[in-house]
Design a protein around this motif. Structure first.
Motif, PDB file in Angstrom:
ATOM      1  N   TRP A   1      48.975  18.987   3.681  1.00  0.00           N
ATOM      2  CA  TRP A   1      48.499  20.366   3.517  1.00  0.00           C
ATOM      3  C   TRP A   1      47.416  20.445   2.446  1.00  0.00           C
ATOM      4  N   CYS A   2      47.639  19.773   1.340  1.00  0.00           N
ATOM      5  CA  CYS A   2      46.645  19.782   0.254  1.00  0.00           C
ATOM      6  C   CYS A   2      45.313  19.218   0.726  1.00  0.00           C
ATOM      7  N   ASN A   3      45.356  18.107   1.426  1.00  0.00           N
ATOM      8  CA  ASN A   3      44.122  17.506   1.945  1.00  0.00           C
ATOM      9  C   ASN A   3      43.423  18.438   2.927  1.00  0.00           C
ATOM     10  N   TYR A   4      44.194  19.046   3.820  1.00  0.00           N
ATOM     11  CA  TYR A   4      43.622  19.950   4.811  1.00  0.00           C
ATOM     12  C   TYR A   4      42.918  21.129   4.147  1.00  0.00           C
ATOM     13  N   PHE A   5      43.626  21.821   3.249  1.00  0.00           N
ATOM     14  CA  PHE A   5      43.045  23.012   2.629  1.00  0.00           C
ATOM     15  C   PHE A   5      41.906  22.662   1.676  1.00  0.00           C
ATOM     16  N   GLU A   6      42.004  21.544   0.987  1.00  0.00           N
ATOM     17  CA  GLU A   6      40.909  21.130   0.106  1.00  0.00           C
ATOM     18  C   GLU A   6      39.647  20.867   0.925  1.00  0.00           C
ATOM     19  N   ASN A   7      39.776  20.121   2.010  1.00  0.00           N
ATOM     20  CA  ASN A   7      38.610  19.808   2.843  1.00  0.00           C
ATOM     21  C   ASN A   7      38.022  21.052   3.500  1.00  0.00           C
ATOM     22  N   LYS A   8      38.868  21.985   3.872  1.00  0.00           N
ATOM     23  CA  LYS A   8      38.387  23.178   4.562  1.00  0.00           C
ATOM     24  C   LYS A   8      37.729  24.179   3.604  1.00  0.00           C
ATOM     25  N   TYR A   9      38.264  24.330   2.411  1.00  0.00           N
ATOM     26  CA  TYR A   9      37.814  25.398   1.529  1.00  0.00           C
ATOM     27  C   TYR A   9      37.037  24.946   0.297  1.00  0.00           C
ATOM     28  N   LYS A  10      36.822  23.650   0.140  1.00  0.00           N
ATOM     29  CA  LYS A  10      36.050  23.216  -1.022  1.00  0.00           C
ATOM     30  C   LYS A  10      34.580  23.584  -0.827  1.00  0.00           C
ATOM     31  N   SER A  11      33.883  23.688  -1.931  1.00  0.00           N
ATOM     32  CA  SER A  11      32.462  24.025  -1.894  1.00  0.00           C
ATOM     33  C   SER A  11      31.667  22.918  -2.567  1.00  0.00           C
ATOM     34  N   ASP A  12      30.568  22.583  -1.962  1.00  0.00           N
ATOM     35  CA  ASP A  12      29.676  21.562  -2.493  1.00  0.00           C
ATOM     36  C   ASP A  12      28.509  22.283  -3.156  1.00  0.00           C
ATOM     37  N   ILE A  13      28.530  22.353  -4.485  1.00  0.00           N
ATOM     38  CA  ILE A  13      27.507  23.076  -5.236  1.00  0.00           C
ATOM     39  C   ILE A  13      26.142  22.429  -4.961  1.00  0.00           C
ATOM     40  N   PRO A  14      25.122  23.237  -4.669  1.00  0.00           N
ATOM     41  CA  PRO A  14      23.797  22.679  -4.366  1.00  0.00           C
ATOM     42  C   PRO A  14      23.211  21.881  -5.527  1.00  0.00           C
ATOM     43  N   LYS A  15      22.560  20.793  -5.172  1.00  0.00           N
ATOM     44  CA  LYS A  15      21.851  19.951  -6.140  1.00  0.00           C
ATOM     45  C   LYS A  15      20.407  19.873  -5.663  1.00  0.00           C
ATOM     46  N   ILE A  16      19.497  20.313  -6.500  1.00  0.00           N
ATOM     47  CA  ILE A  16      18.075  20.283  -6.156  1.00  0.00           C
ATOM     48  C   ILE A  16      17.577  18.844  -6.162  1.00  0.00           C
ATOM     49  N   LEU A  17      16.861  18.473  -5.112  1.00  0.00           N
ATOM     50  CA  LEU A  17      16.270  17.134  -5.002  1.00  0.00           C
ATOM     51  C   LEU A  17      14.849  17.201  -5.562  1.00  0.00           C
ATOM     52  N   GLN A  18      14.754  17.112  -6.883  1.00  0.00           N
ATOM     53  CA  GLN A  18      13.491  17.354  -7.581  1.00  0.00           C
ATOM     54  C   GLN A  18      12.352  16.460  -7.104  1.00  0.00           C
ATOM     55  N   GLU A  19      12.681  15.224  -6.768  1.00  0.00           N
ATOM     56  CA  GLU A  19      11.631  14.285  -6.369  1.00  0.00           C
ATOM     57  C   GLU A  19      10.990  14.654  -5.030  1.00  0.00           C
ATOM     58  N   ASN A  20      11.618  15.569  -4.278  1.00  0.00           N
ATOM     59  CA  ASN A  20      11.098  15.952  -2.964  1.00  0.00           C
ATOM     60  C   ASN A  20      10.527  17.360  -2.909  1.00  0.00           C
ATOM     61  N   ILE A  21      10.391  18.011  -4.066  1.00  0.00           N
ATOM     62  CA  ILE A  21       9.824  19.356  -4.086  1.00  0.00           C
ATOM     63  C   ILE A  21       8.346  19.266  -3.682  1.00  0.00           C
ATOM     64  N   GLU A  22       7.939  20.179  -2.803  1.00  0.00           N
ATOM     65  CA  GLU A  22       6.552  20.216  -2.333  1.00  0.00           C
ATOM     66  C   GLU A  22       5.947  21.580  -2.613  1.00  0.00           C
ATOM     67  N   ARG A  23       4.649  21.583  -2.816  1.00  0.00           N
ATOM     68  CA  ARG A  23       3.919  22.820  -3.048  1.00  0.00           C
ATOM     69  C   ARG A  23       2.848  22.946  -1.977  1.00  0.00           C
ATOM     70  N   SER A  24       2.763  24.128  -1.388  1.00  0.00           N
ATOM     71  CA  SER A  24       1.741  24.349  -0.373  1.00  0.00           C
ATOM     72  C   SER A  24       0.411  24.658  -1.062  1.00  0.00           C
ATOM     73  N   ASP A  25      -0.639  24.677  -0.277  1.00  0.00           N
ATOM     74  CA  ASP A  25      -1.930  25.100  -0.814  1.00  0.00           C
ATOM     75  C   ASP A  25      -1.853  26.566  -1.196  1.00  0.00           C
ATOM     76  N   SER A  26      -2.606  26.953  -2.200  1.00  0.00           N
ATOM     77  CA  SER A  26      -2.612  28.360  -2.604  1.00  0.00           C
ATOM     78  C   SER A  26      -3.502  29.150  -1.645  1.00  0.00           C
ATOM     79  N   GLU A  27      -3.189  30.439  -1.530  1.00  0.00           N
ATOM     80  CA  GLU A  27      -3.993  31.304  -0.677  1.00  0.00           C
ATOM     81  C   GLU A  27      -4.092  32.682  -1.316  1.00  0.00           C
ATOM     82  N   GLU A  28      -5.215  33.330  -1.082  1.00  0.00           N
ATOM     83  CA  GLU A  28      -5.435  34.682  -1.594  1.00  0.00           C
ATOM     84  C   GLU A  28      -4.660  35.670  -0.736  1.00  0.00           C
ATOM     85  N   VAL A  29      -3.971  36.604  -1.383  1.00  0.00           N
ATOM     86  CA  VAL A  29      -3.197  37.624  -0.669  1.00  0.00           C
ATOM     87  C   VAL A  29      -3.431  38.985  -1.319  1.00  0.00           C
TER      88      VAL A  29
END
Length: 106
Positions: free
Chosen positions: A48-76
């Motif tokens: 039961w513990c394994n079942y409920f842990e796997n179903k309801y656990k949350s994986d906190i987001p981790k930013i992948l800094q090395e893959n951040i991309e920036r688009s070209d700038s544009e006038e708006v």
């Protein structure tokens, strides 16, 4: 297009972390209340513990800094309604793509 969602990783509109936790807690409570008594007794506590842990656990987001991309700038042109007056202001739009690992509902 401007993203009005104040939460970086969320596709849910206006759901805070507190709303998420409350919703998940209610889901867990409902599932527990609907369990068949015989099944409850025949399944080990560890299973039961394994079942409920796997179903309801949350994986906190981790930013992948090395893959951040920036688009070209544009006038708006940004339109605003300020003190009853429609205004528009020229600006520069820069879009960042921020990849991450983890649950997107955060």
């Amino acid at each position: 297009m401007i993203n009005d969602n104040p939460f970086l990783f969320s596709n849910e509109t206006n759901e805070t972390i507190f709303d998420l936790i409350s919703r998940r807690e209610k889901e867990l409570e409902n599932e527990l209340m609907e369990l068949d008594g015989e099944r409850l007794l025949k399944t080990s506590l560890e299973d039961w513990c394994n079942y409920f842990e796997n179903k309801y656990k949350s994986d906190i987001p981790k930013i992948l800094q090395e893959n951040i991309e920036r688009s070209d700038s544009e006038e708006v042109t940004l339109k605003d309604y300020d003190f009853g007056i429609n205004t528009s202001v020229k600006g520069t739009k820069i879009t960042y793509y921020v990849p991450f690992q983890g649950d997107s509902y955060f």
